[in-house]
Design an enzyme around this catalytic site. Structure first.
Site, PDB file in Angstrom:
ATOM      1  N   ASP A   1      -9.253 -29.901  22.484  1.00  0.00           N
ATOM      2  CA  ASP A   1     -10.604 -30.322  23.101  1.00  0.00           C
ATOM      3  C   ASP A   1     -10.569 -31.756  23.306  1.00  0.00           C
ATOM      4  O   ASP A   1     -10.018 -32.541  22.329  1.00  0.00           O
ATOM      5  CB  ASP A   1     -11.779 -30.158  21.785  1.00  0.00           C
TER       6      ASP A   1
ATOM      7  N   ASP B   1     -13.323 -29.549  29.569  1.00  0.00           N
ATOM      8  CA  ASP B   1     -12.627 -30.287  28.518  1.00  0.00           C
ATOM      9  C   ASP B   1     -12.222 -29.473  27.459  1.00  0.00           C
ATOM     10  O   ASP B   1     -11.686 -30.246  26.333  1.00  0.00           O
ATOM     11  CB  ASP B   1     -13.671 -31.368  28.004  1.00  0.00           C
ATOM     12  N   GLU B   2     -12.035 -28.155  27.549  1.00  0.00           N
ATOM     13  CA  GLU B   2     -11.460 -27.557  26.526  1.00  0.00           C
ATOM     14  C   GLU B   2     -10.449 -26.415  26.957  1.00  0.00           C
ATOM     15  O   GLU B   2     -10.803 -25.740  27.884  1.00  0.00           O
ATOM     16  CB  GLU B   2     -12.326 -27.039  25.312  1.00  0.00           C
TER      17      GLU B   2
END
Length: 384
Positions: A12, A127-128
């Protein structure tokens, strides 16, 4: 495979949007910064070469925060919070506009860096990601550290990684030591590291389920693990209660899926000023038509059709309602999407003023042909 033989990582990026902006404006490091402004909030270069930034105290409007730096979060300012409320908590926080092109650029960079080391990656958003490390011979901490270093070298940004026997635990532990964290967990660690956490930390326990668990006196994951299965079934039904019992024990058999098939495609917009379904009917009709058209264009561009059409409304009091309908055949043309979405609109209360409107198409499948586009008819909408 033995559970502990699996090594699943959840990566993350730390305060991703805000961190990208800090690369651009390093003078803001250490300050409370929120992302979510409009183009008018773009920093202005002064004659002396320094920048003048907008601050929350001067904001007027109905916008919502997209994300914030950790310094802003320490003041109680988080994503999805209304700007005006955030301005009361952190009036001196810097306000920056969103720049999704830049965020997507850095997203591609960090994912490419990870894939160069561990190619079995499941993309979970901008974003992950999940990473399957099970077949790597390298020791877990050294491998995860090498991935973190590669991400930093490629982007200048930090990330947090959790490594565990499954996706459920990996996602939980990636959040335990943020920012720039690295947490490694085995099944033996579940009672000491996972059970003391709030039950809502489990991905899949939403606000309503968490509220119901709290009413039952189930506050932590450990409380959930110790709750009789019959009690859970009485309050949550057979399927969801069985899932709750498994995840409380740290059990999750889901594989890391390297395919990137979307489950749904949606578009939504938050209005600068709340709109009323009758008083602002013409404006809402235009926005509604545009959303349906943009979803249709997204479907065409990505080569999908969908059977389930849904709408989302958020009212002025921040309460949210959703409705959907499943069609007999999959569609991707804007007229069919708008007709079905209009049917959904007729099933929601329209007395309150509206601050957000969204349209979604789900139950996607690959398009094996291009349906004809149909003409719009204003009478098919629910804003009347």
């Amino acid at each position: 495979m033995n559970a502990n033989a699996r090594r699943i990582a959840h990566l993350d990026m730390d305060a991703f949007y805000a961190s990208v902006e800090l690369l651009r404006y390093p003078e803001l490091r250490g300050r409370a910064v929120v992302i979510g402004g409009r183009s008018v909030h773009q920093p202005v270069m002064r004659d002396d070469g320094t920048r003048e930034f907008s601050v929350l105290r001067d904001y007027v409007g109905r916008g919502v925060i997209t994300t914030s730096t950790y310094e802003a979060r320490a003041l109680g300012v988080f994503s999805a919070m209304g700007m005006m409320k955030a301005a009361q908590l952190a009036p001196d926080a810097v306000l920056l506009p969103v720049d999704f092109d830049s965020y997507r650029h850095y997203s591609r960079l960090f994912k490419k860096a990870v894939a160069s080391i561990a190619p079995l990656v499941e993309d979970r958003g901008i974003d992950e990601i999940y990473i399957d490390l099970s077949e790597h011979e390298e020791e877990t901490r050294a491998l995860a550290t090498r991935i973190k270093t590669a991400v930093n070298e490629a982007t200048g940004l930090s990330c947090s990684i959790g490594v565990a026997p499954n996706k459920l635990l990996a996602k939980i532990c990636s959040d335990l030591e943020k920012p720039d964290g690295l947490t490694i967990l085995t099944m033996a660690d579940v009672p000491t590291r996972i059970w003391p956490l709030p039950a809502r930390k489990i991905n899949g326990i939403g606000p309503k389920a968490a509220e119901k668990l709290t009413a039952l006196g189930i506050l932590t994951i450990g409380d959930l693990a110790r709750t009789d299965a019959g009690v859970l079934q009485d309050h949550f039904g057979r399927s969801y209660s069985a899932w709750l019992g498994n995840v409380a024990q740290g059990i999750d058999e889901r594989p890391v899926s390297t395919s990137s098939e979307p489950k749904s495609i949606s578009r939504e917009t938050t209005f600068e000023h709340d709109l009323h379904a009758r008083h602002d009917r013409d404006k809402l009709l235009g926005i509604f038509t545009a959303l349906c058209t943009r979803v249709s264009e997204d479907l065409h561009r990505k080569g999908y059709v969908g059977r389930t059409i849904g709408i989302k409304l958020r009212y002025a009091d921040f309460s949210t309602v959703t409705r959907d309908v499943t069609l007999p055949a999959s569609v991707n043309d804007p007229a069919a999407i708008r007709r079905a979405a209009g049917e959904c609109l007729r099933r929601v209360p329209l007395e309150q003023r509206i601050r957000l409107l969204g349209v979604r198409v789900g139950a996607l499948s690959k398009n094996d042909g291009t349906p004809e586009r149909e003409d719009f008819s204003q009478g098919e909408l629910g804003f009347e």
